[in-house]
Design an enzyme around this catalytic site. Structure first.
Site, short mmCIF file in Angstrom:
data_model
loop_
_atom_site.label_atom_id
_atom_site.label_comp_id
_atom_site.label_asym_id
_atom_site.label_seq_id
_atom_site.Cartn_x
_atom_site.Cartn_y
_atom_site.Cartn_z
N LYS A 191 0.58 -1.29 0.23
CA LYS A 191 -0.01 -0.03 -0.14
C LYS A 191 1.01 1.63 0.07
O LYS A 191 1.95 1.31 0.96
CB LYS A 191 -0.59 0.28 1.25
CG LYS A 191 -1.91 0.60 1.30
CD LYS A 191 -1.71 2.06 1.30
CE LYS A 191 -1.35 2.90 2.66
NZ LYS A 191 -1.60 4.54 1.90
N ALA B 155 1.70 5.64 -0.55
CA ALA B 155 1.67 6.55 -0.10
C ALA B 155 0.64 7.31 -1.17
O ALA B 155 0.93 7.00 -2.35
CB ALA B 155 2.14 7.39 0.27
N GLU B 156 0.17 7.65 -0.24
CA GLU B 156 -1.43 8.58 -1.07
C GLU B 156 -0.72 9.58 -2.28
O GLU B 156 -1.60 10.15 -2.89
CB GLU B 156 -2.68 9.37 -0.08
CG GLU B 156 -2.42 9.49 0.85
CD GLU B 156 -2.28 8.90 1.99
OE1 GLU B 156 -1.91 7.59 1.93
OE2 GLU B 156 -1.65 9.89 3.07
N GLY C 169 7.94 4.93 7.55
CA GLY C 169 7.10 6.25 7.85
C GLY C 169 7.70 6.53 9.59
O GLY C 169 8.12 6.82 9.90
N THR D 192 6.43 7.91 12.91
CA THR D 192 6.44 6.97 14.84
C THR D 192 5.35 7.20 14.82
O THR D 192 5.19 6.35 15.22
CB THR D 192 7.83 7.95 15.44
OG1 THR D 192 9.30 8.13 14.70
CG2 THR D 192 7.82 7.06 17.15
N GLU E 114 10.71 0.95 9.96
CA GLU E 114 11.58 2.07 9.37
C GLU E 114 10.67 3.24 9.66
O GLU E 114 10.15 3.68 9.01
CB GLU E 114 11.58 2.46 8.63
CG GLU E 114 12.41 0.33 7.88
CD GLU E 114 14.23 0.41 8.71
OE1 GLU E 114 14.59 1.56 9.65
OE2 GLU E 114 14.63 -0.11 7.86
N CYS F 128 13.36 10.13 6.45
CA CYS F 128 14.16 10.33 7.36
C CYS F 128 15.32 10.45 8.12
O CYS F 128 15.30 9.63 9.25
CB CYS F 128 13.74 8.52 8.03
SG CYS F 128 13.95 7.52 7.00
#
Ligand code: ADP
Length: 509
Positions: A202, A204-205, A258, A260, A280, A314
């Site tokens: 899935k 990210a949008e 993504g 936390t 992650e 990140c």
């Protein structure tokens, strides 16, 4: 390249690709407006879609299915069915398929890079770099695949033999972010497939198109139906889709990259079914410049770790800690390097910083800088939006007098903002750097070898760049400690998340 495109084009047309002439023919063959489930390109059962826009100019690139819990359940079923066969295939077979997929990614390099820039905004040179990096995971795991070894232990009893073998865990649900729309998928999917797992991805949008393009090439490579499934959902349906992946007994593991905050939600949701989890999550990277540093190298490293993808990674430097005696010289050199950054449309030659991904991230950067100013931070350069380049551009910024109470010091700003705080001693620098609940990456510059060993060992992060600002590679074990996550991606350890160790005891021999 040419022959590959010719080969792909008819299949792409047959499958109903929506053609966007503005992005060019090499993108058209990769551009999809359907999700990829069980080897078929399908819409959401509800018929709903959502738009994917270019952050450079808000133009709609295409629309993709807005899938919900029911759709993802079907994808999980498909992955589970496919797993029953895929788990029994030989490593050589899987390795060959991964190699074919890698070759197709290389052949379609330019199309994938342009599509990535169109939906994500990063400069084309960076997208090309991401493609090389992302594809390298497929190549790496096509090679590691054939080296998934077991062990034979020394039995304490003569009549027994003890053996450990590694087996695939099963279906893996993968949820990925928008900052590396290609690489964050390949490093999960390639490792999972190498181990003998199947997956439901899935993306990210904001950036589902690069994920669907990988689906196009996986299909073309001959990876069997149901082994790789890519489903797309808008922000509205993301939570329910994530819940199904976490709670389904047919899903053996979750791999997430993504924030936390979302990582903690997935961790909690996965408790009932005791999932294998690879997380992650966010970081708050300290970048320490000691007085013994080569300042030119430090500036080069700071530029690489801070301004890549406009600071939206990140492992981006978030807190620059500089020893008092060298701070003025460091800032002077850094400012000179930042003057060379060119903001604009990532598709244009020479552009080195694109737009921020969306309005909410953009507003967050503006608010954090405003708050820091209100609390006494001083702006050396930048500190405001760059409207002439576009709605979502923020000027490369240096802030000094940054304090520990400011939110841009405590949390990732995810933008092109360098926050500088000074320190007096090595002990103080370490205390500042380690004063964080997250621990993904850190960096430091020193020409003193004793200091290099001492500091590298004491920094509380999963990864440390020592006189180096660019640390990622397929060969490296990527991952964090504390609230930055669980598990490692890349390297031979990247397979651990996708395999179970089975102990077999042969008795009465
Ligand atoms: P960011 O704030 O940078 O967008 P997120 O952690 O929110 O980072 O997003 C990373 C990925 O997690 C995206 O694919 C997003 O759709 C997904 N996501 C966001 N919220 C949830 C949720 N509640 N459950 C599952 N996935 C989620």
């Amino acid at each position: 390249m040419e022959s590959m495109l010719t080969k792909l084009a008819p299949a792409a047309t047959r499958l109903g690709v929506r053609r966007m002439s503005s992005l060019g023919p090499e993108v058209d063959v990769l551009l999809k407006d359907k999700a990829y489930v069980n080897g078929a390109w399908i819409g959401a059962a509800s018929g709903k879609t959502f738009q994917v826009t270019n952050p450079m100019n808000s133009q709609v690139i295409t629309s993709v299915p807005d899938m919900n819990a029911a759709d993802v359940s079907l994808a999980v079923d498909a992955a589970n069915d496919a797993f029953q066969t895929w788990r029994g295939t030989t490593a050589k077979y899987r390795s060959d398929l991964l190699r074919k997929w890698f070759n197709l990614c290389v052949a379609n390099h330019e199309g994938l890079a342009k599509l990535l820039t169109a939906e994500q905004g990063k400069p084309l040179a960076e997208s090309r770099g991401e493609l090389v990096y992302g594809s390298s995971y497929i190549e790496w795991f096509s090679e590691e695949c054939r080296r998934i070894y077991g062990e034979v232990a020394q039995s304490p009893v003569a009549s027994k033999e003890m053996m450990f073998i590694r087996q695939p865990i099963g279906v893996v649900g993968m949820i990925t972010p928008w900052n590396f729309p290609n690489a964050m998928i390949t490093r999960k999917v390639a490792a999972a497939l190498a181990a003998g797992c199947t997956c439901v991805v899935k993306p990210a949008e904001d950036t589902p198109l690069s994920a669907l393009a990988l689906g196009v090439l996986a299909e073309e490579a001959g990876i069997p139906a149901g082994v790789v499934n890519v489903i797309t959902s808008s922000r509205q349906h993301t939570a329910e889709v994530g819940k199904v992946l976490c709670e389904s007994p047919k899903v053996a593991g979750i791999s997430f990259t993504g924030s936390t905050k979302v990582g903690k939600i997935l961790y909690r949701q996965s408790a009932n079914t005791i999932k294998r989890l690879g997380l992650e999550l966010g970081g708050n990277a300290a970048f320490i410049v000691f007085d013994s540093a080569n300042l030119d190298l430090a500036v080069q490293g700071c530029m690489a770790s801070k301004f890549r993808n406009a600071g939206q990674t990140c492992v981006s430097t978030n807190r620059v800690l500089v020893q008092e005696s060298v701070v003025e010289e460091f800032i002077g050199k850094l400012k000179a390097a930042m003057d060379n950054l060119v903001l604009g449309d990532g598709m244009k030659d020479g552009v080195s910083q694109g737009p921020i991904i969306n309005k909410s991230q953009f507003d967050k950067i503006c608010e954090m800088v405003q708050e820091a100013r209100g609390q006494g931070a001083e702006i050396v350069v930048g500190g405001e939006p760059h409207k002439s380049a576009g709605e979502l551009f923020y000027k490369p910024t240096i802030l000094t007098n940054v304090t520990e109470s400011m939110s841009l010091y405590r949390e990732e700003i995810f933008g092109p903002v360098v926050s500088i705080k000074t320190f007096k001693t090595e002990e103080e620098a370490l205390a500042l750097a380690n004063d964080s609940r997250v621990g993904l990456a850190s960096y430091f510059y020193s020409e003193n070898i004793s200091q290099c060993f001492r500091v590298a060992k004491k920094l509380e992060t999963g990864m440390v760049g020592i006189n180096e600002g660019a640390i990622s590679a397929a060969e490296a074990a990527f991952g964090g400690i504390k609230e930055s996550g669980l598990g490692r991606e890349g390297s031979s350890h990247g397979l651990d998340e996708y395999t179970n160790i089975k102990y077999m005891c042969f008795g009465n021999l």
